[in-house]
Design an enzyme around this catalytic site. Structure first.
Site, PDB file in Angstrom:
ATOM      1  N   ASP A  12       0.887  -1.178   0.000  1.00 22.55           N
ATOM      2  CA  ASP A  12       0.000   0.000   0.000  1.00 22.55           C
ATOM      3  C   ASP A  12       0.917   1.218   0.000  1.00 22.55           C
ATOM      4  O   ASP A  12       1.706   1.409   0.928  1.00 22.55           O
ATOM      5  CB  ASP A  12      -0.870  -0.062   1.268  1.00 22.55           C
ATOM      6  CG  ASP A  12      -1.795   1.134   1.403  1.00 22.55           C
ATOM      7  OD1 ASP A  12      -1.488   2.212   0.854  1.00 22.55           O
ATOM      8  OD2 ASP A  12      -2.817   1.000   2.089  1.00 22.55           O
ATOM      9  N   TYR A  20     -10.138  14.843  -3.762  1.00 22.29           N
ATOM     10  CA  TYR A  20      -9.346  14.402  -4.929  1.00 22.29           C
ATOM     11  C   TYR A  20      -8.648  15.598  -5.589  1.00 22.29           C
ATOM     12  O   TYR A  20      -7.442  15.567  -5.865  1.00 22.29           O
ATOM     13  CB  TYR A  20     -10.265  13.690  -5.918  1.00 22.29           C
ATOM     14  CG  TYR A  20      -9.567  13.132  -7.135  1.00 22.29           C
ATOM     15  CD1 TYR A  20      -8.977  11.874  -7.105  1.00 22.29           C
ATOM     16  CD2 TYR A  20      -9.514  13.853  -8.325  1.00 22.29           C
ATOM     17  CE1 TYR A  20      -8.339  11.353  -8.228  1.00 22.29           C
ATOM     18  CE2 TYR A  20      -8.887  13.340  -9.448  1.00 22.29           C
ATOM     19  CZ  TYR A  20      -8.303  12.088  -9.399  1.00 22.29           C
ATOM     20  OH  TYR A  20      -7.679  11.572 -10.522  1.00 22.29           O
TER      21      TYR A  20
HETATM   22  P1  NAI Z   1      -7.687   2.497 -11.548  1.00 17.08           P
HETATM   23  O1  NAI Z   1      -8.650   2.489 -10.429  1.00 17.08           O
HETATM   24  O2  NAI Z   1      -7.918   1.625 -12.723  1.00 17.08           O
HETATM   25  O3  NAI Z   1      -6.237   2.160 -11.004  1.00 17.08           O
HETATM   26  C1  NAI Z   1      -5.746   2.612  -9.776  1.00 17.08           C
HETATM   27  C2  NAI Z   1      -4.741   1.610  -9.292  1.00 17.08           C
HETATM   28  O4  NAI Z   1      -4.180   2.059  -8.060  1.00 17.08           O
HETATM   29  C3  NAI Z   1      -5.376   0.238  -9.018  1.00 17.08           C
HETATM   30  O5  NAI Z   1      -4.522  -0.754  -9.529  1.00 17.08           O
HETATM   31  C4  NAI Z   1      -5.416   0.176  -7.500  1.00 17.08           C
HETATM   32  O6  NAI Z   1      -5.328  -1.137  -6.985  1.00 17.08           O
HETATM   33  C5  NAI Z   1      -4.171   0.974  -7.155  1.00 17.08           C
HETATM   34  N1  NAI Z   1      -4.175   1.467  -5.792  1.00 17.08           N
HETATM   35  C6  NAI Z   1      -5.189   2.092  -5.137  1.00 17.08           C
HETATM   36  N2  NAI Z   1      -4.806   2.375  -3.883  1.00 17.08           N
HETATM   37  C7  NAI Z   1      -3.535   1.927  -3.749  1.00 17.08           C
HETATM   38  C8  NAI Z   1      -2.606   1.932  -2.689  1.00 17.08           C
HETATM   39  N3  NAI Z   1      -2.915   2.446  -1.495  1.00 17.08           N
HETATM   40  N4  NAI Z   1      -1.382   1.366  -2.896  1.00 17.08           N
HETATM   41  C9  NAI Z   1      -1.068   0.825  -4.088  1.00 17.08           C
HETATM   42  N5  NAI Z   1      -1.912   0.800  -5.132  1.00 17.08           N
HETATM   43  C10 NAI Z   1      -3.125   1.332  -4.951  1.00 17.08           C
HETATM   44  O7  NAI Z   1      -7.572   4.013 -11.994  1.00 17.08           O
HETATM   45  P2  NAI Z   1      -6.647   4.732 -13.068  1.00 17.08           P
HETATM   46  O8  NAI Z   1      -7.518   5.553 -13.895  1.00 17.08           O
HETATM   47  O9  NAI Z   1      -5.727   3.789 -13.721  1.00 17.08           O
HETATM   48  O10 NAI Z   1      -5.843   5.730 -12.109  1.00 17.08           O
HETATM   49  C11 NAI Z   1      -4.438   5.768 -12.052  1.00 17.08           C
HETATM   50  C12 NAI Z   1      -3.997   7.176 -11.699  1.00 17.08           C
HETATM   51  O11 NAI Z   1      -4.392   8.046 -12.746  1.00 17.08           O
HETATM   52  C13 NAI Z   1      -4.607   7.749 -10.419  1.00 17.08           C
HETATM   53  O12 NAI Z   1      -3.607   8.486  -9.737  1.00 17.08           O
HETATM   54  C14 NAI Z   1      -5.689   8.666 -10.933  1.00 17.08           C
HETATM   55  O13 NAI Z   1      -5.956   9.727 -10.043  1.00 17.08           O
HETATM   56  C15 NAI Z   1      -5.045   9.169 -12.203  1.00 17.08           C
HETATM   57  N6  NAI Z   1      -5.960   9.729 -13.191  1.00 17.08           N
HETATM   58  C16 NAI Z   1      -6.877   8.943 -13.855  1.00 17.08           C
HETATM   59  C17 NAI Z   1      -7.698   9.510 -14.806  1.00 17.08           C
HETATM   60  C18 NAI Z   1      -8.720   8.738 -15.568  1.00 17.08           C
HETATM   61  O14 NAI Z   1      -9.563   9.368 -16.230  1.00 17.08           O
HETATM   62  N7  NAI Z   1      -8.714   7.422 -15.543  1.00 17.08           N
HETATM   63  C19 NAI Z   1      -7.608  10.933 -15.128  1.00 17.08           C
HETATM   64  C20 NAI Z   1      -6.650  11.669 -14.362  1.00 17.08           C
HETATM   65  C21 NAI Z   1      -5.847  11.068 -13.446  1.00 17.08           C
HETATM   66  C1  BGC Z   2     -10.558  11.384 -12.609  1.00 16.17           C
HETATM   67  C2  BGC Z   2     -11.564  10.772 -13.560  1.00 16.17           C
HETATM   68  C3  BGC Z   2     -12.168  11.852 -14.435  1.00 16.17           C
HETATM   69  C4  BGC Z   2     -11.093  12.699 -15.084  1.00 16.17           C
HETATM   70  C5  BGC Z   2     -11.683  13.887 -15.852  1.00 16.17           C
HETATM   71  C6  BGC Z   2      -9.554  12.181 -13.376  1.00 16.17           C
HETATM   72  O1  BGC Z   2      -8.623  12.750 -12.506  1.00 16.17           O
HETATM   73  O2  BGC Z   2      -9.899  10.349 -11.867  1.00 16.17           O
HETATM   74  O3  BGC Z   2     -12.595  10.135 -12.809  1.00 16.17           O
HETATM   75  O4  BGC Z   2     -12.958  11.246 -15.463  1.00 16.17           O
HETATM   76  O5  BGC Z   2     -10.216  13.202 -14.103  1.00 16.17           O
HETATM   77  O6  BGC Z   2     -12.625  14.604 -15.106  1.00 16.17           O
END
Ligand code: NAI
Ligand code: BGC
Length: 259
Positions: free
Chosen positions: A58, A157
């Site tokens: 984590d 967030y």
């Molecule tokens: P996701 O939910 O698919 O992946 C997040 C990953 O982080 C998962 O593998 C989860 O198990 C892991 N995780 C969560 N808490 C954790 C912890 N305490 N320790 C280790 N791993 C942990 O979401 P996504 O979209 O891939 O998000 C990845 C990053 O991208 C995040 O920082 C998110 O804020 C950022 N992001 C995502 C966007 C989107 O539209 N998908 C847009 C902007 C930013």
């Molecule tokens: C958030 C998503 C969102 C995107 C655009 C990201 O940082 O994790 O949920 O769709 O921003 O608003």
């Protein structure tokens, strides 16, 4: 050698696969309990000719130190950190609990601090390795368009990503003389589990697309491509930069022909 946090899903998974394909040895960080998902990513990297190992931690806890220690003892050093793990836990502000606030800060901001600190310690210990990269080390922070765009019902967030922006810039300023490059990616809406409600129905997707001038939702590969650039010497003169990969979401699209 790269460590990618939160590498079993979404952007972290795509980044780990891309780095593995590009020839980096990858530590696939995952939450305890996601071992099968990590094995799937490692299998794919292996199938593409790369090398990878899992590490359950984590990122908000101090055992990230053990992750770096194991990476160094197994692979010699670390060259790239992708500080990707992140969560959302939104609520109307008057209903947001302190626990919700703290958990988002803990993963999204403490997690980036703890991992970046271990990476910097290792980069400084090891020193330059010009045969590997012009930079002594590279850190890529996963931020968001919400480091700039305020986000109702997601105040924790947005505050965490605003924090990531200045953490990244302060590190970049401090560490440039040591040839450690620190940059961020600010994704817009990318199709992953974190924002499933925003794209899983045609109505939701059509509403979302009103916010994206480029006219499509992002895919994880869009972000992995930017990761490859920031992790390589192609971006050697870049530090302290945020690369928006958002189809124009941060361009205030509602002002097109308005205002
Ligand atoms: P996701 O939910 O698919 O992946 C997040 C990953 O982080 C998962 O593998 C989860 O198990 C892991 N995780 C969560 N808490 C954790 C912890 N305490 N320790 C280790 N791993 C942990 O979401 P996504 O979209 O891939 O998000 C990845 C990053 O991208 C995040 O920082 C998110 O804020 C950022 N992001 C995502 C966007 C989107 O539209 N998908 C847009 C902007 C930013
Ligand atoms: C958030 C998503 C969102 C995107 C655009 C990201 O940082 O994790 O949920 O769709 O921003 O608003």
């Amino acid at each position: 050698m790269a460590i990618v946090t939160g590498a079993t899903s979404g952007l972290g998974r795509a980044s780990a696969l891309a780095l593995g394909r590009a020839g980096a040895t990858v530590v696939v960080n995952h939450l305890p309990g996601s071992e099968e998902l990590a094995d799937e990513v490692i299998g794919k990297i292996g199938a593409s000719g790369g090398q990878a190992a899992p590490f359950a931690a984590d990122v908000s806890q101090s055992n990230v130190r053990a992750m770096f220690e194991e990476a160094v003892s197994r692979f010699g050093t670390v060259h790239i950190l992708v500080n990707n793990a992140g969560i959302q836990s939104g609520a109307g502000f008057h209903q947001m609990t302190l626990e919700q606030w703290r958990r988002v800060m803990a993963v999204n901001l403490d997690g980036q601090f703890l991992c970046a600190r271990e990476a910097v310690r290792e980069f400084l210990r090891r020193g330059p390795q010009p045969e590997i990269s012009a930079a002594t080390g590279k850190i890529i922070c996963m931020s968001s368009v919400h480091q700039r765009i305020p986000w109702a019902f997601e105040a924790n967030y947005a505050a965490s990503k605003g924090g990531v922006a200045l953490l990244m810039q302060s590190l970049a300023q401090e560490l440039a003389p040591a040839r450690i490059r620190v940059n961020a990616i600010a994704p817009g809406a990318i199709r992953t589990p974190i924002n499933r409600p925003a794209w899983e129905t045609p109505e939701a997707l059509s509403n979302l697309l009103k916010l994206i001038p480029y006219g499509r939702i992002g895919e994880p590969a869009d972000i992995a491509n930017a990761i490859l650039f920031l992790a390589s010497d192609l971006s050697d003169y870049m530090t302290g930069a945020t690369v928006y990969v958002d189809g124009g979401m941060a361009l205030y699209p509602a002002f097109r022909g308005n205002g």
